[in-house]
Design a protein around this motif. Structure first.
Motif, PDB file in Angstrom:
ATOM      1  N   GLN A  60     -11.273  18.672 -18.296  1.00  0.00           N
ATOM      2  CA  GLN A  60     -12.230  19.261 -17.358  1.00  0.00           C
ATOM      3  C   GLN A  60     -12.127  20.783 -17.394  1.00  0.00           C
ATOM      4  O   GLN A  60     -13.137  21.479 -17.407  1.00  0.00           O
ATOM      5  CB  GLN A  60     -11.966  18.746 -15.947  1.00  0.00           C
ATOM      6  CG  GLN A  60     -12.947  19.312 -14.931  1.00  0.00           C
ATOM      7  CD  GLN A  60     -12.680  18.778 -13.534  1.00  0.00           C
ATOM      8  OE1 GLN A  60     -11.771  18.004 -13.312  1.00  0.00           O
ATOM      9  NE2 GLN A  60     -13.490  19.208 -12.593  1.00  0.00           N
ATOM     10  N   GLU A  61     -10.895  21.309 -17.441  1.00  0.00           N
ATOM     11  CA  GLU A  61     -10.718  22.753 -17.496  1.00  0.00           C
ATOM     12  C   GLU A  61     -11.265  23.312 -18.807  1.00  0.00           C
ATOM     13  O   GLU A  61     -11.904  24.366 -18.815  1.00  0.00           O
ATOM     14  CB  GLU A  61      -9.246  23.107 -17.327  1.00  0.00           C
ATOM     15  CG  GLU A  61      -9.017  24.611 -17.277  1.00  0.00           C
ATOM     16  CD  GLU A  61      -7.590  24.957 -16.917  1.00  0.00           C
ATOM     17  OE1 GLU A  61      -7.081  24.440 -15.915  1.00  0.00           O
ATOM     18  OE2 GLU A  61      -6.986  25.744 -17.658  1.00  0.00           O
ATOM     19  N   LEU A 103     -14.971  23.449 -18.513  1.00  0.00           N
ATOM     20  CA  LEU A 103     -15.376  24.524 -17.612  1.00  0.00           C
ATOM     21  C   LEU A 103     -15.191  25.890 -18.257  1.00  0.00           C
ATOM     22  O   LEU A 103     -16.030  26.777 -18.101  1.00  0.00           O
ATOM     23  CB  LEU A 103     -14.609  24.425 -16.296  1.00  0.00           C
ATOM     24  CG  LEU A 103     -15.101  25.304 -15.158  1.00  0.00           C
ATOM     25  CD1 LEU A 103     -16.603  25.150 -14.916  1.00  0.00           C
ATOM     26  CD2 LEU A 103     -14.341  24.985 -13.887  1.00  0.00           C
ATOM     27  N   VAL A 136     -18.106  26.307 -20.563  1.00  0.00           N
ATOM     28  CA  VAL A 136     -19.321  26.543 -19.784  1.00  0.00           C
ATOM     29  C   VAL A 136     -19.351  27.975 -19.265  1.00  0.00           C
ATOM     30  O   VAL A 136     -20.362  28.678 -19.388  1.00  0.00           O
ATOM     31  CB  VAL A 136     -19.426  25.532 -18.613  1.00  0.00           C
ATOM     32  CG1 VAL A 136     -20.488  25.953 -17.616  1.00  0.00           C
ATOM     33  CG2 VAL A 136     -19.711  24.139 -19.149  1.00  0.00           C
ATOM     34  N   VAL A 137     -18.238  28.431 -18.685  1.00  0.00           N
ATOM     35  CA  VAL A 137     -18.190  29.790 -18.159  1.00  0.00           C
ATOM     36  C   VAL A 137     -18.342  30.801 -19.286  1.00  0.00           C
ATOM     37  O   VAL A 137     -19.094  31.777 -19.176  1.00  0.00           O
ATOM     38  CB  VAL A 137     -16.888  30.038 -17.365  1.00  0.00           C
ATOM     39  CG1 VAL A 137     -16.738  31.504 -17.005  1.00  0.00           C
ATOM     40  CG2 VAL A 137     -16.873  29.174 -16.105  1.00  0.00           C
ATOM     41  N   LEU A 166     -17.947  30.542  -8.438  1.00  0.00           N
ATOM     42  CA  LEU A 166     -16.795  29.978  -9.139  1.00  0.00           C
ATOM     43  C   LEU A 166     -15.487  30.573  -8.626  1.00  0.00           C
ATOM     44  O   LEU A 166     -14.503  29.855  -8.430  1.00  0.00           O
ATOM     45  CB  LEU A 166     -16.908  30.192 -10.647  1.00  0.00           C
ATOM     46  CG  LEU A 166     -17.870  29.273 -11.379  1.00  0.00           C
ATOM     47  CD1 LEU A 166     -18.083  29.760 -12.802  1.00  0.00           C
ATOM     48  CD2 LEU A 166     -17.362  27.847 -11.367  1.00  0.00           C
ATOM     49  N   GLN A 213     -14.463  29.111  -5.340  1.00  0.00           N
ATOM     50  CA  GLN A 213     -13.992  27.734  -5.451  1.00  0.00           C
ATOM     51  C   GLN A 213     -12.612  27.634  -6.099  1.00  0.00           C
ATOM     52  O   GLN A 213     -12.035  26.559  -6.160  1.00  0.00           O
ATOM     53  CB  GLN A 213     -14.994  26.897  -6.260  1.00  0.00           C
ATOM     54  CG  GLN A 213     -16.316  26.736  -5.563  1.00  0.00           C
ATOM     55  CD  GLN A 213     -17.381  26.119  -6.464  1.00  0.00           C
ATOM     56  OE1 GLN A 213     -17.172  25.903  -7.646  1.00  0.00           O
ATOM     57  NE2 GLN A 213     -18.537  25.854  -5.885  1.00  0.00           N
ATOM     58  N   ASN A 214     -12.096  28.736  -6.603  1.00  0.00           N
ATOM     59  CA  ASN A 214     -10.781  28.744  -7.245  1.00  0.00           C
ATOM     60  C   ASN A 214      -9.835  29.599  -6.406  1.00  0.00           C
ATOM     61  O   ASN A 214      -9.763  30.806  -6.579  1.00  0.00           O
ATOM     62  CB  ASN A 214     -10.876  29.281  -8.678  1.00  0.00           C
ATOM     63  CG  ASN A 214      -9.591  29.088  -9.442  1.00  0.00           C
ATOM     64  OD1 ASN A 214      -8.770  28.269  -9.076  1.00  0.00           O
ATOM     65  ND2 ASN A 214      -9.412  29.852 -10.502  1.00  0.00           N
ATOM     66  N   VAL A 266     -11.192  30.497 -13.906  1.00  0.00           N
ATOM     67  CA  VAL A 266     -10.927  29.058 -14.035  1.00  0.00           C
ATOM     68  C   VAL A 266      -9.414  28.880 -14.073  1.00  0.00           C
ATOM     69  O   VAL A 266      -8.743  29.501 -14.892  1.00  0.00           O
ATOM     70  CB  VAL A 266     -11.537  28.475 -15.325  1.00  0.00           C
ATOM     71  CG1 VAL A 266     -11.135  27.021 -15.505  1.00  0.00           C
ATOM     72  CG2 VAL A 266     -13.054  28.609 -15.322  1.00  0.00           C
TER      73      VAL A 266
END
Length: 182
Positions: free
Chosen positions: A69-70, A73, A76-77, A105, A108-109, A117
């Motif tokens: 998942q990381e 992400l 994507v970022v 983002l 959320q982190n 991320v």
């Protein structure tokens, strides 16, 4: 002899995040290429897509996170950062709409107290940092309505080795890109 070679034009462009990463991680590198070399054509012909930058490591090693998942992400970022990098001159007026996802983002982190991320710095952080600086050259107040992005820039810029690199002539005297902006 440094273990890494960066082959690129004498501008910041798409390569500055790589310079920041290497400097911050205390890695040495050498740089190669001039416009004259590029114009001769043989270097361009040797590049897979006919474009630079080109990064060489005498012992190429790729690392992969165990957290899929990381990894997704991060990709994507990074793609989002690259999209912005290619379009920045055309969207300065619409810039807040493009910066909002990065602010979200960060929120959320760990409430913006970590990296873009995860809890370790990655290439994407350097790439985003470089892009935000470029935007601040074009639109100095572009981060005024984004407190987490502003704090993120300040936090990353304060990293000891990165701060030294950012103050060095290698960074300061290298144009952002071929449009003459510094």
């Amino acid at each position: 002899m440094p273990p890494y070679t960066i082959i690129y034009f004498p501008v910041r462009g798409h390569c500055e995040a790589m310079h920041m990463l290497l400097a911050d991680q205390r890695q040495s590198w050498k740089e190669e290429v001039t416009m004259e070399t590029w114009m001769k054509g043989s270097l361009k012909a040797s590049c897979l897509y006919g474009q630079l930058p080109k990064f060489e490591d005498r012992d190429l090693t790729l690392y992969q996170s165990n957290d899929q998942q990381e990894v997704v992400l991060l990709v994507v970022v990074n793609n989002g950062v690259e999209d912005l990098h290619c379009k920045y001159e055309r969207y300065v007026r619409a810039l807040p709409a493009y910066l909002k996802p990065f602010e979200m983002l960060l929120s959320q982190n760990e409430g913006g107290q970590a990296f873009i991320v995860g809890n370790q710095i990655s290439f994407v952080d350097y790439n985003l940092l470089d892009l935000l600086w470029i935007h601040q050259v074009l639109a100095p107040s572009c981060l005024d309505s984004f407190p987490l992005l502003s704090a993120y820039v300040a936090h990353l810029s304060a990293r000891l080795k990165l701060k030294a690199f950012l103050a060095s002539p290698e960074h300061v005297n290298r144009p952002i890109n071929g449009n003459g902006k510094q």
